[in-house]
Motif scaffolding. Structure first.
Motif, PDB file in Angstrom:
ATOM      1  N   HIS A   1     110.082  31.760  25.651  1.00 24.05           N
ATOM      2  CA  HIS A   1     111.335  32.232  25.252  1.00 24.05           C
ATOM      3  C   HIS A   1     111.039  33.607  24.213  1.00 24.05           C
ATOM      4  O   HIS A   1     111.649  33.358  22.998  1.00 24.05           O
ATOM      5  CB  HIS A   1     112.541  31.390  24.755  1.00 24.05           C
ATOM      6  N   ASP A   2     110.355  34.397  24.573  1.00 21.18           N
ATOM      7  CA  ASP A   2     110.184  35.514  23.702  1.00 21.18           C
ATOM      8  C   ASP A   2     111.033  36.743  23.881  1.00 21.18           C
ATOM      9  O   ASP A   2     110.771  37.787  22.917  1.00 21.18           O
ATOM     10  CB  ASP A   2     108.493  35.990  24.099  1.00 21.18           C
ATOM     11  N   ILE A   3     112.114  36.760  24.211  1.00 25.23           N
ATOM     12  CA  ILE A   3     113.392  37.643  24.361  1.00 25.23           C
ATOM     13  C   ILE A   3     114.152  36.920  23.244  1.00 25.23           C
ATOM     14  O   ILE A   3     114.861  36.168  23.503  1.00 25.23           O
ATOM     15  CB  ILE A   3     113.791  37.973  25.511  1.00 25.23           C
ATOM     16  N   TRP A   4     114.522  37.969  22.280  1.00 25.18           N
ATOM     17  CA  TRP A   4     115.421  37.536  21.252  1.00 25.18           C
ATOM     18  C   TRP A   4     116.884  38.498  21.550  1.00 25.18           C
ATOM     19  O   TRP A   4     116.517  39.726  21.807  1.00 25.18           O
ATOM     20  CB  TRP A   4     114.946  37.741  19.698  1.00 25.18           C
ATOM     21  N   VAL A   5     117.764  37.789  21.436  1.00 23.04           N
ATOM     22  CA  VAL A   5     119.089  38.606  21.620  1.00 23.04           C
ATOM     23  C   VAL A   5     120.129  38.304  20.553  1.00 23.04           C
ATOM     24  O   VAL A   5     120.145  37.354  19.910  1.00 23.04           O
ATOM     25  CB  VAL A   5     119.826  37.972  22.906  1.00 23.04           C
ATOM     26  N   VAL A   6     120.653  39.445  20.312  1.00 20.33           N
ATOM     27  CA  VAL A   6     121.868  39.543  19.208  1.00 20.33           C
ATOM     28  C   VAL A   6     123.116  39.896  19.741  1.00 20.33           C
ATOM     29  O   VAL A   6     123.164  40.731  20.628  1.00 20.33           O
ATOM     30  CB  VAL A   6     121.293  40.413  18.049  1.00 20.33           C
ATOM     31  N   ILE A   7     124.024  38.882  19.387  1.00 19.01           N
ATOM     32  CA  ILE A   7     125.390  39.243  19.693  1.00 19.01           C
ATOM     33  C   ILE A   7     126.155  39.858  18.755  1.00 19.01           C
ATOM     34  O   ILE A   7     126.328  39.187  17.827  1.00 19.01           O
ATOM     35  CB  ILE A   7     126.069  38.033  20.460  1.00 19.01           C
ATOM     36  N   THR A   8     126.531  41.031  18.994  1.00 17.42           N
ATOM     37  CA  THR A   8     127.562  41.617  18.086  1.00 17.42           C
ATOM     38  C   THR A   8     128.949  41.502  18.391  1.00 17.42           C
ATOM     39  O   THR A   8     129.524  42.052  19.074  1.00 17.42           O
ATOM     40  CB  THR A   8     127.201  43.220  17.757  1.00 17.42           C
TER      41      THR A   8
ATOM     42  N   TYR B   1     111.076  44.224  18.640  1.00 15.97           N
ATOM     43  CA  TYR B   1     109.897  43.404  17.750  1.00 15.97           C
ATOM     44  C   TYR B   1     109.938  43.884  16.400  1.00 15.97           C
ATOM     45  O   TYR B   1     109.643  43.130  15.394  1.00 15.97           O
ATOM     46  CB  TYR B   1     108.527  43.687  18.704  1.00 15.97           C
ATOM     47  N   GLU B   2     109.994  45.247  16.190  1.00 15.03           N
ATOM     48  CA  GLU B   2     109.925  45.832  14.724  1.00 15.03           C
ATOM     49  C   GLU B   2     111.180  45.182  13.959  1.00 15.03           C
ATOM     50  O   GLU B   2     110.892  44.958  12.828  1.00 15.03           O
ATOM     51  CB  GLU B   2     110.049  47.148  14.716  1.00 15.03           C
ATOM     52  N   ARG B   3     112.035  44.754  14.517  1.00 13.75           N
ATOM     53  CA  ARG B   3     113.326  44.153  13.662  1.00 13.75           C
ATOM     54  C   ARG B   3     113.512  42.732  13.509  1.00 13.75           C
ATOM     55  O   ARG B   3     114.173  42.151  12.932  1.00 13.75           O
ATOM     56  CB  ARG B   3     114.816  44.669  14.276  1.00 13.75           C
TER      57      ARG B   3
ATOM     58  N   ILE C   1     115.285  37.317  11.495  1.00  6.65           N
ATOM     59  CA  ILE C   1     114.906  36.102  11.078  1.00  6.65           C
ATOM     60  C   ILE C   1     115.147  35.709   9.594  1.00  6.65           C
ATOM     61  O   ILE C   1     115.643  34.776   9.268  1.00  6.65           O
ATOM     62  CB  ILE C   1     113.332  35.735  11.187  1.00  6.65           C
ATOM     63  N   GLY C   2     115.019  36.811   8.619  1.00  6.61           N
ATOM     64  CA  GLY C   2     115.494  36.801   7.284  1.00  6.61           C
ATOM     65  C   GLY C   2     117.128  36.550   7.124  1.00  6.61           C
ATOM     66  O   GLY C   2     117.573  35.939   6.526  1.00  6.61           O
TER      67      GLY C   2
END
Length: 144
Positions: free
Chosen positions: A117-124, A94-96, A101-102
């Motif tokens: 849909h409150d789980i945000w996922v990043v694919i690296t 959450y802190e990130r 979003i920026g």
């Protein structure tokens, strides 16, 4: 219809195409085997971002690498392209979230499915590849 070849896309071409779409397919493995599901997404720098509810997709993120695929196919002209990302996915703290979003530089991904849909996922990405059906430059190119 012209004969076509598969043309490899550069990294920049792949990301240009990824930024033009909002739906991709997340490929992961769960207890039943491989699964591919559509997700809405956005590009944040070199990463892919999507939102999810809790469930098999999110559980699978902790199990190993995933793939993410986006394409555009024209069935009339028999033309199209495909971009494939292979990499690791993780939930965003959450802190990130505001920083992420920026990085998106536009609208964040908006899930189409009803729900929270409150789980945000990043694919690296570890590997980014793409191909496009392209016309032959000449008859000689077809011979080689």
């Amino acid at each position: 219809m012209p004969r076509r070849i598969l043309e490899e896309l550069s990294w920049d071409e792949c990301y240009t195409l990824l930024r033009q779409r909002v739906i991709g397919r997340l490929v992961y493995q769960d207890k039943l085997g491989l699964a591919a599901v559509p997700v809405t997404y956005a590009v944040a720098g070199n990463s892919i971002v999507f939102r999810s509810e809790a469930g098999s997709k999110v559980r699978a993120l902790h199990e190993g690498d995933i793939a993410f695929q986006v394409d555009d196919i024209d069935t009339v002209s028999h033309a199209g392209w495909s971009v494939l990302i292979r990499g690791a996915a993780e939930e965003v703290d959450y802190e990130r979230l505001s920083e992420l979003i920026g990085e998106i530089g536009g609208a964040p991904p908006q899930p189409w499915k009803k729900g929270t849909h409150d789980i945000w996922v990043v694919i690296t990405p570890k590997v980014v590849s793409g191909r496009r059906l392209a016309d032959f430059a000449s008859e000689e190119a077809w011979l080689f």
